[in-house]
Scaffold this active site. Sequence first.
Site, PDB file in Angstrom:
ATOM      1  N   ASN A  63       0.849  -1.186   0.000  1.00  0.00           N
ATOM      2  CA  ASN A  63       0.000   0.000   0.000  1.00  0.00           C
ATOM      3  C   ASN A  63       0.889   1.242   0.000  1.00  0.00           C
ATOM      4  OD1 ASN A  63       0.558   0.808   2.869  1.00  0.00           O
ATOM      5  ND2 ASN A  63      -0.438  -1.163   3.277  1.00  0.00           N
TER       6      ASN A  63
ATOM      7  N   ASP B  40      -4.624  -6.621   4.984  1.00  0.00           N
ATOM      8  CA  ASP B  40      -5.662  -7.500   5.527  1.00  0.00           C
ATOM      9  C   ASP B  40      -5.512  -8.929   5.024  1.00  0.00           C
ATOM     10  OD1 ASP B  40      -7.039  -5.512   7.005  1.00  0.00           O
ATOM     11  OD2 ASP B  40      -7.949  -4.779   5.152  1.00  0.00           O
TER      12      ASP B  40
ATOM     13  N   LYS C  58       9.369 -17.120 -10.084  1.00  0.00           N
ATOM     14  CA  LYS C  58       8.607 -16.048 -10.706  1.00  0.00           C
ATOM     15  C   LYS C  58       7.487 -16.631 -11.576  1.00  0.00           C
ATOM     16  CE  LYS C  58       9.045 -12.131 -13.865  1.00  0.00           C
ATOM     17  NZ  LYS C  58       9.966 -11.350 -14.728  1.00  0.00           N
TER      18      LYS C  58
ATOM     19  N   PRO D  17      -3.098 -12.057  10.291  1.00  0.00           N
ATOM     20  CA  PRO D  17      -3.462 -11.883  11.701  1.00  0.00           C
ATOM     21  C   PRO D  17      -4.012 -10.486  11.939  1.00  0.00           C
ATOM     22  CG  PRO D  17      -1.257 -12.821  11.482  1.00  0.00           C
ATOM     23  CD  PRO D  17      -1.677 -12.409  10.107  1.00  0.00           C
ATOM     24  N   ASP D  18      -5.016 -10.379  12.774  1.00  0.00           N
ATOM     25  CA  ASP D  18      -5.589  -9.076  13.150  1.00  0.00           C
ATOM     26  C   ASP D  18      -4.867  -8.614  14.416  1.00  0.00           C
ATOM     27  OD1 ASP D  18      -7.116  -6.890  13.941  1.00  0.00           O
ATOM     28  OD2 ASP D  18      -8.949  -7.732  13.088  1.00  0.00           O
TER      29      ASP D  18
ATOM     30  N   LEU E 214      -4.295  -5.622  15.860  1.00  0.00           N
ATOM     31  CA  LEU E 214      -4.985  -4.673  16.744  1.00  0.00           C
ATOM     32  C   LEU E 214      -6.034  -5.385  17.586  1.00  0.00           C
ATOM     33  CD1 LEU E 214      -5.638  -1.819  17.729  1.00  0.00           C
ATOM     34  CD2 LEU E 214      -7.103  -1.548  15.709  1.00  0.00           C
TER      35      LEU E 214
ATOM     36  N   LYS F  25     -15.259   0.220  13.776  1.00  0.00           N
ATOM     37  CA  LYS F  25     -13.997  -0.511  13.908  1.00  0.00           C
ATOM     38  C   LYS F  25     -13.540  -0.546  15.355  1.00  0.00           C
ATOM     39  CE  LYS F  25      -9.229  -0.663  12.198  1.00  0.00           C
ATOM     40  NZ  LYS F  25      -8.250  -0.132  11.207  1.00  0.00           N
TER      41      LYS F  25
END
Length: 397
Positions: free
Chosen positions: A208, A276, A286, A303-304, A306, A337
């Site tokens: 990102n 996520d 490749k 894994p989450d 938070l 959230k």
Amino acid sequence: MLSGRRILLIFGGGIAAFKGLDLIRRLRERGASVTPVLTGAATEFVTPLSVSALAGEKVYTDLFDLTDEAEMGHIQLSRVADLVVVAPATADLMAKMATGQADDLASTLLLATDTPVMIAPSMNVRMWEHPATQRNLATLRADGVSVVGPNEGDMACGEYGPGRMAEPMEIVGAIETALQDGPLRGKRVLVTSGPTHEPIDPVRYIANRSSGAQGTAIAQALRDLGAEVVFVTGPATEPWPQGVLVVEVETAKQMHEAVMSALPVEVGIFAAAVADWRVDGVSDSKIKKTKDGLPSLAFTENPDILAEVSQLKKGRPQLVVGFAAETDDVIAHATAKRKRKGCDWIMANDVSPETGIMGGSENAVVLISDQGAEEWPRMGKLDVAKRLASRVAEALK
């Protein structure tokens, strides 16, 4: 910042003891006085004469030296400093500290002191990763000992991994932080930052646009208020903050492992833009174009971090702060959230392309708590960080 400060510097017996010579020089450049103590093993790596010449002070080595005991007994020696620094802190010295042994001058000083203690671990990677060393580390942290390093890299024994003593300037930065009289002095804070990269094959990955600028600014602001900061960062473009413990990771799974290893902390601030999802079944080679069409990629959840930290039954931080980067209905999505994850605060922002916030120098956040939504004006990311750090300090009072 260190002018007039007194440092009791204990050398453990490891190859990294040579870095202690440069550490003395760096501390004295900044106005600190350094009283050196060498273990018997340390004298095999550096000489008392070289240490004394750089420190401009007498070197202490023997618990039963009648002259030293008459001039300044070991009890007094352990208490006249502003900070006791153990560099290098070997596995043996850490074990003695954790179990309260006192069979030489260094370990006796460490047991007798009521002065804050900082250690810079240095040892073979297998010794560092051994469960006994990790238990001792957890005990020392619970006792209030601050830790700087170790770093990852090549070792004198030929192996590679975590165990290299932090560089002298890293230790100086940690010492400056430890001696600040800010409202977060003595508090251990975890900050995650930057993006994560999720590999597709050896040359491609999913990422990102996070630069890590906000996370870096937060770590700096917390450090400036006296906190001991553990900074877990993905592959960000922003330079690392100085005077904090930096842990580099690449993937969400690695960040999860680093976060759980850093606990316990008083505060956890999760500013990283963690992916996520990751590719389920990364290709070892490749992926080539074929006449059969586009490749099919299957995904699985990461894994989450938070949510897991927020919902810990034991060892949960007093304050857990998450971030929500949204492109629409910012307050509604961030409020949901916070409830879903179980954290105390959410710092929400609008990262739509037209805002220029993702990767930019400014931010406009909304602090979501059980008190509702508090909109902050648009400001520089360092100003956001200072305001957040101040609120953290207030919350911990």
